[in-house]
Scaffold this motif. Structure first.
Motif, PDB file in Angstrom:
ATOM      1  N   GLY A 181     -37.683   9.398  28.998  1.00  0.00           N
ATOM      2  CA  GLY A 181     -37.469  10.254  27.836  1.00  0.00           C
ATOM      3  C   GLY A 181     -36.069  10.832  27.779  1.00  0.00           C
ATOM      4  O   GLY A 181     -35.401  10.772  26.741  1.00  0.00           O
ATOM      5  N   HIS A 182     -35.589  11.359  28.902  1.00  0.00           N
ATOM      6  CA  HIS A 182     -34.282  12.014  28.886  1.00  0.00           C
ATOM      7  C   HIS A 182     -33.142  11.008  28.738  1.00  0.00           C
ATOM      8  O   HIS A 182     -32.212  11.217  27.958  1.00  0.00           O
ATOM      9  CB  HIS A 182     -34.077  12.839  30.169  1.00  0.00           C
ATOM     10  CG  HIS A 182     -35.047  13.976  30.290  1.00  0.00           C
ATOM     11  ND1 HIS A 182     -35.578  14.388  31.484  1.00  0.00           N
ATOM     12  CD2 HIS A 182     -35.584  14.771  29.340  1.00  0.00           C
ATOM     13  CE1 HIS A 182     -36.399  15.400  31.269  1.00  0.00           C
ATOM     14  NE2 HIS A 182     -36.415  15.640  29.991  1.00  0.00           N
ATOM     15  N   VAL A 183     -33.228   9.912  29.474  1.00  0.00           N
ATOM     16  CA  VAL A 183     -32.194   8.870  29.364  1.00  0.00           C
ATOM     17  C   VAL A 183     -32.085   8.430  27.906  1.00  0.00           C
ATOM     18  O   VAL A 183     -30.990   8.261  27.359  1.00  0.00           O
ATOM     19  CB  VAL A 183     -32.534   7.663  30.281  1.00  0.00           C
ATOM     20  CG1 VAL A 183     -31.702   6.440  29.893  1.00  0.00           C
ATOM     21  CG2 VAL A 183     -32.302   8.014  31.750  1.00  0.00           C
ATOM     22  N   SER A 184     -33.245   8.279  27.268  1.00  0.00           N
ATOM     23  CA  SER A 184     -33.262   7.752  25.910  1.00  0.00           C
ATOM     24  C   SER A 184     -32.653   8.710  24.884  1.00  0.00           C
ATOM     25  O   SER A 184     -32.207   8.281  23.821  1.00  0.00           O
ATOM     26  CB  SER A 184     -34.693   7.408  25.493  1.00  0.00           C
ATOM     27  OG  SER A 184     -35.265   6.556  26.464  1.00  0.00           O
ATOM     28  N   VAL A 185     -32.661  10.002  25.208  1.00  0.00           N
ATOM     29  CA  VAL A 185     -31.998  10.965  24.302  1.00  0.00           C
ATOM     30  C   VAL A 185     -30.534  10.546  24.149  1.00  0.00           C
ATOM     31  O   VAL A 185     -29.962  10.584  23.061  1.00  0.00           O
ATOM     32  CB  VAL A 185     -32.081  12.407  24.867  1.00  0.00           C
ATOM     33  CG1 VAL A 185     -31.237  13.359  24.040  1.00  0.00           C
ATOM     34  CG2 VAL A 185     -33.523  12.875  24.927  1.00  0.00           C
ATOM     35  N   ILE A 186     -29.935  10.111  25.255  1.00  0.00           N
ATOM     36  CA  ILE A 186     -28.535   9.701  25.241  1.00  0.00           C
ATOM     37  C   ILE A 186     -28.382   8.282  24.689  1.00  0.00           C
ATOM     38  O   ILE A 186     -27.561   8.023  23.811  1.00  0.00           O
ATOM     39  CB  ILE A 186     -27.942   9.734  26.682  1.00  0.00           C
ATOM     40  CG1 ILE A 186     -28.132  11.113  27.325  1.00  0.00           C
ATOM     41  CG2 ILE A 186     -26.463   9.315  26.678  1.00  0.00           C
ATOM     42  CD1 ILE A 186     -27.371  12.242  26.676  1.00  0.00           C
ATOM     43  N   THR A 187     -29.202   7.378  25.187  1.00  0.00           N
ATOM     44  CA  THR A 187     -28.970   5.952  24.894  1.00  0.00           C
ATOM     45  C   THR A 187     -29.587   5.485  23.583  1.00  0.00           C
ATOM     46  O   THR A 187     -29.185   4.459  23.049  1.00  0.00           O
ATOM     47  CB  THR A 187     -29.567   5.077  26.003  1.00  0.00           C
ATOM     48  OG1 THR A 187     -30.984   5.251  26.022  1.00  0.00           O
ATOM     49  CG2 THR A 187     -29.005   5.445  27.367  1.00  0.00           C
ATOM     50  N   GLY A 188     -30.621   6.218  23.121  1.00  0.00           N
ATOM     51  CA  GLY A 188     -31.351   5.755  21.948  1.00  0.00           C
ATOM     52  C   GLY A 188     -32.409   4.741  22.337  1.00  0.00           C
ATOM     53  O   GLY A 188     -32.346   4.128  23.407  1.00  0.00           O
ATOM     54  N   SER A 189     -33.395   4.567  21.463  1.00  0.00           N
ATOM     55  CA  SER A 189     -34.520   3.691  21.798  1.00  0.00           C
ATOM     56  C   SER A 189     -34.116   2.220  21.765  1.00  0.00           C
ATOM     57  O   SER A 189     -34.735   1.380  22.411  1.00  0.00           O
ATOM     58  CB  SER A 189     -35.687   3.942  20.842  1.00  0.00           C
ATOM     59  OG  SER A 189     -35.267   3.742  19.515  1.00  0.00           O
ATOM     60  N   SER A 190     -33.064   1.897  21.024  1.00  0.00           N
ATOM     61  CA  SER A 190     -32.672   0.488  20.886  1.00  0.00           C
ATOM     62  C   SER A 190     -32.137  -0.094  22.195  1.00  0.00           C
ATOM     63  O   SER A 190     -32.039  -1.299  22.350  1.00  0.00           O
ATOM     64  CB  SER A 190     -31.608   0.339  19.791  1.00  0.00           C
ATOM     65  OG  SER A 190     -30.496   1.141  20.123  1.00  0.00           O
ATOM     66  N   TYR A 191     -31.857   0.778  23.139  1.00  0.00           N
ATOM     67  CA  TYR A 191     -31.319   0.399  24.441  1.00  0.00           C
ATOM     68  C   TYR A 191     -32.198  -0.642  25.140  1.00  0.00           C
ATOM     69  O   TYR A 191     -31.709  -1.465  25.899  1.00  0.00           O
ATOM     70  CB  TYR A 191     -31.283   1.676  25.280  1.00  0.00           C
ATOM     71  CG  TYR A 191     -30.346   1.725  26.471  1.00  0.00           C
ATOM     72  CD1 TYR A 191     -29.031   1.284  26.391  1.00  0.00           C
ATOM     73  CD2 TYR A 191     -30.770   2.281  27.678  1.00  0.00           C
ATOM     74  CE1 TYR A 191     -28.170   1.398  27.483  1.00  0.00           C
ATOM     75  CE2 TYR A 191     -29.914   2.401  28.769  1.00  0.00           C
ATOM     76  CZ  TYR A 191     -28.610   1.951  28.667  1.00  0.00           C
ATOM     77  OH  TYR A 191     -27.768   2.073  29.730  1.00  0.00           O
ATOM     78  N   TYR A 192     -33.506  -0.575  24.890  1.00  0.00           N
ATOM     79  CA  TYR A 192     -34.452  -1.407  25.652  1.00  0.00           C
ATOM     80  C   TYR A 192     -34.805  -2.714  24.934  1.00  0.00           C
ATOM     81  O   TYR A 192     -35.539  -3.536  25.481  1.00  0.00           O
ATOM     82  CB  TYR A 192     -35.735  -0.615  25.950  1.00  0.00           C
ATOM     83  CG  TYR A 192     -35.412   0.731  26.548  1.00  0.00           C
ATOM     84  CD1 TYR A 192     -35.059   0.842  27.888  1.00  0.00           C
ATOM     85  CD2 TYR A 192     -35.401   1.883  25.768  1.00  0.00           C
ATOM     86  CE1 TYR A 192     -34.707   2.063  28.451  1.00  0.00           C
ATOM     87  CE2 TYR A 192     -35.054   3.108  26.310  1.00  0.00           C
ATOM     88  CZ  TYR A 192     -34.699   3.191  27.641  1.00  0.00           C
ATOM     89  OH  TYR A 192     -34.353   4.397  28.181  1.00  0.00           O
ATOM     90  N   ILE A 193     -34.307  -2.886  23.715  1.00  0.00           N
ATOM     91  CA  ILE A 193     -34.716  -4.062  22.928  1.00  0.00           C
ATOM     92  C   ILE A 193     -34.367  -5.383  23.632  1.00  0.00           C
ATOM     93  O   ILE A 193     -35.227  -6.263  23.741  1.00  0.00           O
ATOM     94  CB  ILE A 193     -34.137  -3.987  21.485  1.00  0.00           C
ATOM     95  CG1 ILE A 193     -34.810  -2.821  20.747  1.00  0.00           C
ATOM     96  CG2 ILE A 193     -34.349  -5.300  20.736  1.00  0.00           C
ATOM     97  CD1 ILE A 193     -34.257  -2.537  19.368  1.00  0.00           C
ATOM     98  N   PRO A 194     -33.129  -5.527  24.157  1.00  0.00           N
ATOM     99  CA  PRO A 194     -32.818  -6.811  24.817  1.00  0.00           C
ATOM    100  C   PRO A 194     -33.769  -7.140  25.969  1.00  0.00           C
ATOM    101  O   PRO A 194     -34.186  -8.293  26.120  1.00  0.00           O
ATOM    102  CB  PRO A 194     -31.390  -6.597  25.338  1.00  0.00           C
ATOM    103  CG  PRO A 194     -30.825  -5.500  24.502  1.00  0.00           C
ATOM    104  CD  PRO A 194     -31.973  -4.628  24.128  1.00  0.00           C
ATOM    105  N   LEU A 195     -34.130  -6.125  26.740  1.00  0.00           N
ATOM    106  CA  LEU A 195     -35.039  -6.350  27.877  1.00  0.00           C
ATOM    107  C   LEU A 195     -36.447  -6.688  27.391  1.00  0.00           C
ATOM    108  O   LEU A 195     -37.114  -7.568  27.937  1.00  0.00           O
ATOM    109  CB  LEU A 195     -35.082  -5.107  28.772  1.00  0.00           C
ATOM    110  CG  LEU A 195     -33.837  -4.856  29.616  1.00  0.00           C
ATOM    111  CD1 LEU A 195     -33.830  -3.431  30.156  1.00  0.00           C
ATOM    112  CD2 LEU A 195     -33.764  -5.853  30.774  1.00  0.00           C
ATOM    113  N   ALA A 196     -36.880  -5.972  26.367  1.00  0.00           N
ATOM    114  CA  ALA A 196     -38.226  -6.209  25.820  1.00  0.00           C
ATOM    115  C   ALA A 196     -38.320  -7.640  25.308  1.00  0.00           C
ATOM    116  O   ALA A 196     -39.345  -8.318  25.456  1.00  0.00           O
ATOM    117  CB  ALA A 196     -38.517  -5.220  24.702  1.00  0.00           C
TER     118      ALA A 196
END
Lengths: 354, 334
Positions: A181-196
């Motif tokens: 949750g906290h990391v994502s505040v900075i990075t945004g949810s799109s951060y995980y799309i490539p991995l997903a």
């Protein structure tokens, strides 16, 4: 609504699902909520390498101790880092040998210290993931603004995607991620799309209170169940269940600042080895502020039987480690996961929640 | 004035310090005799305790080391059902201590002793090298009325646990000053004399009392569960914590269950005595927020637990097993 989610998670009887959280605050929040005791036995929650203190290698701690024992040098850092073992001792123990170590709760406190004591050379033990790194950029701004020449950082900064990639690549048996949750505040949810997309595995960004945890875990379980359907409809397997503070693009100003000061490089994760591109280091043009953070790769086990690496990869539960709760306890941690209050073994020991 | 090694010499400077600061503030017949030891009245079962106080800072929001040392000692006596009567105090002053600060500390001690109904009957002062710190050791004596039998081993299955007020205030106040985190939290350091007296006056059948100090509620209750060989179950939603302390803990990654207090106690009473006990505690100074927070269960019957377990029911119905505090309880990183 939450009651219905809870009931669904209690009664769930589909294929077994293993979810990993990769955030120390989630590890602590999950343990404190007691949620494992109410989930269906078919839903398993495992803790990944989510505690930045736990994954810092012994070589980094040794270097902090080495500096703290030097004439005229004081190490400042967060509380947890005091307890993590180096190859011979912890930073806390080194105080008995004359090491000068001060605990602060905000990196900005060290600006005041450095101004008040110009004769002391301060080194800030800067550990953290994407959540904490922007704070260090603010600290760096302040050091430059104040033209302080007696304050440097010894960094052990790490990023999430390379380690998640490494886990998936290494064959960790996981069905989904409770995204931090906290990391994502900075990075945004799109951060995980490539991995997903690469691993066809769902990510759910989740908050920290018990209700947010229930909602997030429910959402991820549902994504796991409907995975094929979602993929064939061209949907992305990333969902944000923490919309009150997490956006799609994140905090772009913080991200820009991070790019200004830091560049990626290889980093050793305690017990896991060197993961390319998973570390962040001060760029050469800012080396003036770096107390020698590169190449601190030594990674000594305190106890050869320690299986922290497998716990961190979600391959075994804490209780499957032969040391857990016997020689390895919060008072005498044999491995990194038992050190910090965000470590999975620490939480499992404290809450008998495994 | 600044304390120097001369104040610990036993000569004129020591006498002056004792006369001007300690004797003036603590003034009572026994102490005023200034003999080598105090001779006091008393008979029957005597409770004795000792404690050392090394808190930093010595003055903090809501209290100081003087008030703290009286409360800590008096409360320890009270928790065995004793009526506290006499205290002794040993001051260890570091060179450089400010006598104005010392005066304030001593005056606060005297005032708290009056509030708690005890006399400070003997004392000692030493000066050591250092940086102006003030350390205090106290001992306390109290008398246990006939028929009173209160012990950590006396928890009975079916007892309810009453907590006399909000958790964590003292610890948060100290940590807040030490880390310079501005907030409105004040220490709860207080003598629980009236509270315990009320319980006795109302003839509440108290099995166990414990003050919730270092290590916090979880550590204290875990020790009680082990000592009595029972299971203790707490309801998380019932635990009283102010928003300020909750947020403070959230900020630093601390858990109010492991935060120390200096003016709170736990009382275990049979379920049918709960209302009477609550009334006695709430009527007393510092007891207005008293609540029932859990119960004592039979290890054979409890849903999930064995003798010595402390279990916490979370708001979503989960069960968390709690242990004593491990290590120092350092703030975590993020």
């Amino acid at each position: 609504m939450i009651e219905q989610y809870m009931e669904y998670l209690k009664q769930y009887d589909g294929p077994s699902i293993t979810l990993m959280e990769v955030c120390g605050s989630h590890t602590a929040a999950i343990a404190k909520s007691g949620i494992r005791s109410v989930l269906s036995p078919k839903i398993k929650l495992v803790s990944g390498p989510g505690c930045p203190v736990c994954v810092s290698p012994s070589g980094y701690v040794d270097q902090l101790i080495h500096l703290a024992l030097e004439e005229g040098v004081t190490i400042t850092t967060f509380g947890d880092l005091l307890r993590i073992p180096g190859s011979r001792m912890t930073l806390n123990e080194s105080k008995g040998l004359g090491a000068k170590v001060e605990m602060v709760y905000s990196p900005m406190d060290v600006i005041r210290l450095a101004k008040e004591n110009p004769q002391v050379r301060y080194v800030f033990g800067a550990v953290g993931f994407e959540t904490t790194i922007p704070v260090y950029t603010v600290l760096l701004d302040a050091i430059r603004e104040e033209k302080l020449t007696n304050l440097q950082l010894l960094t052990a900064l790490k990023c999430m995607p390379p380690v998640i990639d490494w886990l998936c690549e290494g064959g960790a048996k996981l069905d989904g991620f409770i995204a931090p949750g906290h990391v994502s505040v900075i990075t945004g949810s799109s951060y995980y799309i490539p991995l997903a997309q690469k691993y066809r595995i769902p990510f759910g960004i989740t908050g920290f209170n018990p209700k947010e945890l229930v909602a997030g875990i429910y959402g991820i379980v549902r994504m796991c169940e409907k995975k094929e359907e979602l993929l064939s409809a061209g949907k992305v397997l990333v969902k944000n269940f923490y919309t009150s503070v997490v956006t799609e693009q994140g905090n772009t100003r913080a991200l820009e600042k991070m790019e200004t000061y830091f560049e990626p490089g290889p980093a050793v994760w305690r017990g896991m080895g060197n993961i390319p591109g998973s570390g962040l280091y001060l760029k050469p043009e800012f080396s003036l502020y770096d107390a020698g953070s590169r190449g601190l790769d030594d990674d000594q086990k305190i106890n050869k039987a320690c299986r922290c690496d497998q716990v961190l990869m979600g391959k075994i539960a804490s209780k499957e480690c032969p040391l857990f709760g016997k020689v390895c306890t919060p008072l005498s941690p044999q491995g990194a996961c038992m050190v910090s209050s965000e470590g999975s073994c620490y939480q499992n020991y404290l809450n008998r929640d495994n | 004035m600044i304390v120097t090694m001369a104040h610990g010499s036993g000569g004129a400077a020591t006498s002056e310090l004792i006369r001007d600061i300690f004797a003036k503030a603590f003034d009572n017949d026994v102490l005023n005799e200034m003999e080598d030891s105090a001779v006091v009245e008393g008979s029957g079962r005597i409770a004795v305790t000792t404690d050392s106080f090394v808190v930093t800072p010595i003055e903090f929001p809501g209290g100081d080391i003087g008030r703290l040392c009286v409360c800590g000692t008096v409360n320890d006596l009270l928790m065995r059902g004793a009526v506290p009567k006499y205290l002794t105090c040993g001051f260890i002053l570091q060179e450089g201590a400010d006598t104005e600060v010392l005066k304030r500390i001593v005056s606060s001690m005297a005032q708290t002793a009056r509030e708690a109904g005890v006399q400070i009957v003997a004392g000692d002062t030493k000066v050591i090298e250092g940086n102006g710190g003030i350390l205090i050791n106290t001992a306390g004596v109290g008398f246990i009325p006939d028929g009173v039998e209160i012990s950590a081993k006396n928890l009975q299955v079916g007892d309810v646990l009453i907590l006399s007020g909000n958790l964590g205030d003292h610890h948060a106040a100290i940590l807040g000053s030490r880390l310079s985190i501005s907030n409105d939290i004040v220490s709860d350091n207080a003598p629980l004399t009236e509270m315990v007296a009320n319980l006795e006056k109302d003839r509440v059948d108290v099995h166990t009392m414990r003050d919730v100090t270092r290590g916090g509620l979880a550590s204290v209750l875990k020790e009680l569960a082990v000592a009595s060989g029972v299971v203790i179950t707490l309801e998380e939603e019932k635990l009283p914590v102010t928003n300020a302390v909750r947020d403070f803990c959230g900020l630093l990654g601390l858990d109010p269950l492991y935060m120390g207090n200096e003016g709170k106690m736990i009382a275990a009473v049979p379920a049918e005595e709960a209302e009477k006990a609550l009334n006695a505690i709430r009527r007393a100074a510092y007891g207005e927020h008293a609540v029932v927070i859990g119960r004592v269960e039979d290890p054979g019957q409890a849903a999930d637990g064995k003798a010595g377990d402390l279990l916490l029911k979370t708001p979503i119905g989960g069960i968390r097993a709690l242990d004593v505090l491990q290590g120092e309880g350092l703030p975590r990183i993020c």
